[in-house]
Write an enzyme that holds these catalytic residues in place. Structure first.
Site, short mmCIF file in Angstrom:
data_model
loop_
_atom_site.label_atom_id
_atom_site.label_comp_id
_atom_site.label_asym_id
_atom_site.label_seq_id
_atom_site.Cartn_x
_atom_site.Cartn_y
_atom_site.Cartn_z
N HIS A 244 66.85 -0.30 49.93
CA HIS A 244 68.26 -0.69 49.98
C HIS A 244 68.69 -1.32 48.67
CE1 HIS A 244 72.18 -1.56 51.51
NE2 HIS A 244 71.87 -0.91 52.62
N GLY A 245 69.59 -0.63 48.00
CA GLY A 245 70.15 -1.14 46.75
C GLY A 245 69.27 -0.91 45.52
N ASP B 165 72.13 11.01 52.38
CA ASP B 165 73.38 10.73 53.11
C ASP B 165 74.62 10.88 52.22
OD1 ASP B 165 71.78 9.98 55.18
OD2 ASP B 165 72.26 7.84 55.09
N HIS B 166 74.48 10.45 50.96
CA HIS B 166 75.68 10.40 50.11
C HIS B 166 76.16 11.77 49.68
CE1 HIS B 166 75.53 6.16 50.40
NE2 HIS B 166 74.24 6.20 50.12
N ARG C 250 74.51 8.31 61.81
CA ARG C 250 75.26 7.16 62.32
C ARG C 250 76.05 7.54 63.56
NH1 ARG C 250 75.77 2.83 58.14
NH2 ARG C 250 77.05 1.81 59.70
N GLY D 278 68.54 5.90 47.89
CA GLY D 278 69.59 6.88 48.13
C GLY D 278 70.67 6.87 47.08
N ARG E 232 86.11 16.04 52.51
CA ARG E 232 87.01 17.19 52.68
C ARG E 232 86.71 17.96 53.97
NH1 ARG E 232 90.07 19.27 48.17
NH2 ARG E 232 90.93 17.38 47.29
N THR F 155 77.65 0.01 54.32
CA THR F 155 76.28 0.49 54.42
C THR F 155 75.53 -0.52 55.29
OG1 THR F 155 74.29 1.08 53.15
CG2 THR F 155 75.66 -0.67 52.24
N THR F 156 74.25 -0.26 55.61
CA THR F 156 73.51 -1.17 56.47
C THR F 156 73.43 -2.55 55.82
OG1 THR F 156 72.19 0.77 56.99
CG2 THR F 156 71.44 -1.31 57.91
N GLU G 204 60.23 -1.66 57.20
CA GLU G 204 60.86 -1.41 55.90
C GLU G 204 61.54 -2.72 55.52
OE1 GLU G 204 63.38 2.07 55.33
OE2 GLU G 204 64.48 0.98 53.77
N ARG H 280 79.75 9.51 60.08
CA ARG H 280 80.60 9.48 58.88
C ARG H 280 80.04 10.32 57.74
NH1 ARG H 280 79.67 3.34 56.76
NH2 ARG H 280 80.32 2.82 58.87
N HIS H 281 78.71 10.54 57.73
CA HIS H 281 78.17 11.42 56.68
C HIS H 281 77.26 12.50 57.28
CE1 HIS H 281 75.20 8.23 56.91
NE2 HIS H 281 75.86 7.40 56.12
N GLU I 214 66.80 7.58 60.07
CA GLU I 214 67.27 6.21 60.30
C GLU I 214 68.29 6.26 61.42
OE1 GLU I 214 69.10 4.76 56.76
OE2 GLU I 214 67.24 4.70 55.66
N HIS J 233 70.41 9.16 57.66
CA HIS J 233 70.85 8.18 58.66
C HIS J 233 71.93 8.85 59.50
CE1 HIS J 233 72.49 3.80 59.40
NE2 HIS J 233 72.31 4.48 60.52
N ASN K 234 67.10 9.44 50.12
CA ASN K 234 68.14 9.46 51.15
C ASN K 234 69.30 10.34 50.67
OD1 ASN K 234 70.54 8.74 52.56
ND2 ASN K 234 69.55 6.89 53.29
#
Ligand code: PXP
Length: 237
Positions: free
Chosen positions: A191-192, A9-10, A45, A213, A18, A100-101, A151, A49-50, A70, A43, A7
């Site tokens: 996740h995590g 996204d980050h 969203r 991710g 920025r 996060t989700t 998932e 946001r990302h 996602e 993802h 993932n």
């Protein structure tokens, strides 16, 4: 060996801090593939946001593995997915305020909406997974509405404070993976997950693919994306 979907996204989260052009999740996805990623997850969203729409459009053209989108089960996202045609859609619940989700979909409560929604995606040739907590009732409800797969949300396992809780959560993941597999659904999990907790879940053979991710992107700050992905794959062997 299970597949790894990375993932990115980050990477987009850093760029959006920025509102500039760097770092680009498109570059990150290519490097993740060179490092051995079997798929790329993004993802999109509602609040953007990302990941931005531009990222999804370019990634669709440049990814050499598989693109997993996602998204929430909204009309706006349905339109985007039908145009984008990712290889797979993972339907997730979405709340604006969450970091996060936070939890899985409540498939039992929203079965009519989800059945129609995923039916439209499947008709367009897009595979659909439902992101759910490791609960037998959610697995059975998912099966009833003809999803391609699920998932399993591994968040509680990853957040467990002691070994007893960890083992309990792991058992829940194992039991639900087994049930989903018996019912003929594709079983993914995520996740995590990080470099310290991933090994035990990869021992569950029913899980075909892991979505990771944050931990990979966090490590990549120090060692680069290719190496961070390679090290995760090494642990999954
Ligand atoms: N799977 C789903 C459905 C998610 O929403 C996320 C977080 O975006 C992940 C997997 C990856 O979680 P993490 O970033 O904690 O590895």
């Amino acid at each position: 060996m299970a597949r790894l979907s990375v993932n990115v996204d980050h990477i987009a989260t850093i760029r959006q801090a920025r509102r500039t052009k760097e770092p680009d999740p498109v570059t990150a996805a290519s490097l993740a593939e060179i490092g051995g990623a079997d798929a790329i997850t993004i993802h999109l969203r509602e609040d953007r946001r990302h990941i931005q729409d531009r990222d999804a459009i370019i990634l669709r053209k440049t990814i050499k593995t598989k693109l997993n989108l996602e998204m929430a089960a909204t009309q706006e996202m349905l339109k985007i997915a039908l145009e984008l045609k990712p290889d797979m859609v993972t339907l997730v619940p979405e709340k604006r305020q969450e970091l996060t989700t936070e939890g899985g979909l409540d498939v039992r409560t929203h079965k009519d909406h989800l059945k129609k929604f995923l039916g439209t995606l499947k008709e367009a040739g897009i595979r659909v997974n439902l992101f759910i907590d490791p609960e037998p009732e959610q697995i059975k409800a998912s099966h009833k509405i003809d999803t391609n797969g699920i998932e399993i949300h591994t968040g509680k396992y990853c957040d467990a404070k002691d070994e007893i809780m960890k083992d309990k959560e792991l058992e829940r993941i194992y039991n639900t993976a087994l049930l989903a597999s018996k019912l003929g659904m594709a079983v993914h999990a995520g996740h995590g997950l990080d470099y310290y907790n991933v090994k035990k879940v990869t021992e569950i053979k029913e899980i075909e693919e892991f979505a990771v991710g944050f931990s990979i992107i966090a490590r990549s700050v120090f060692v680069g994306i290719e190496r961070a992905v390679r090290e995760m794959k090494e642990l999954m062997k």
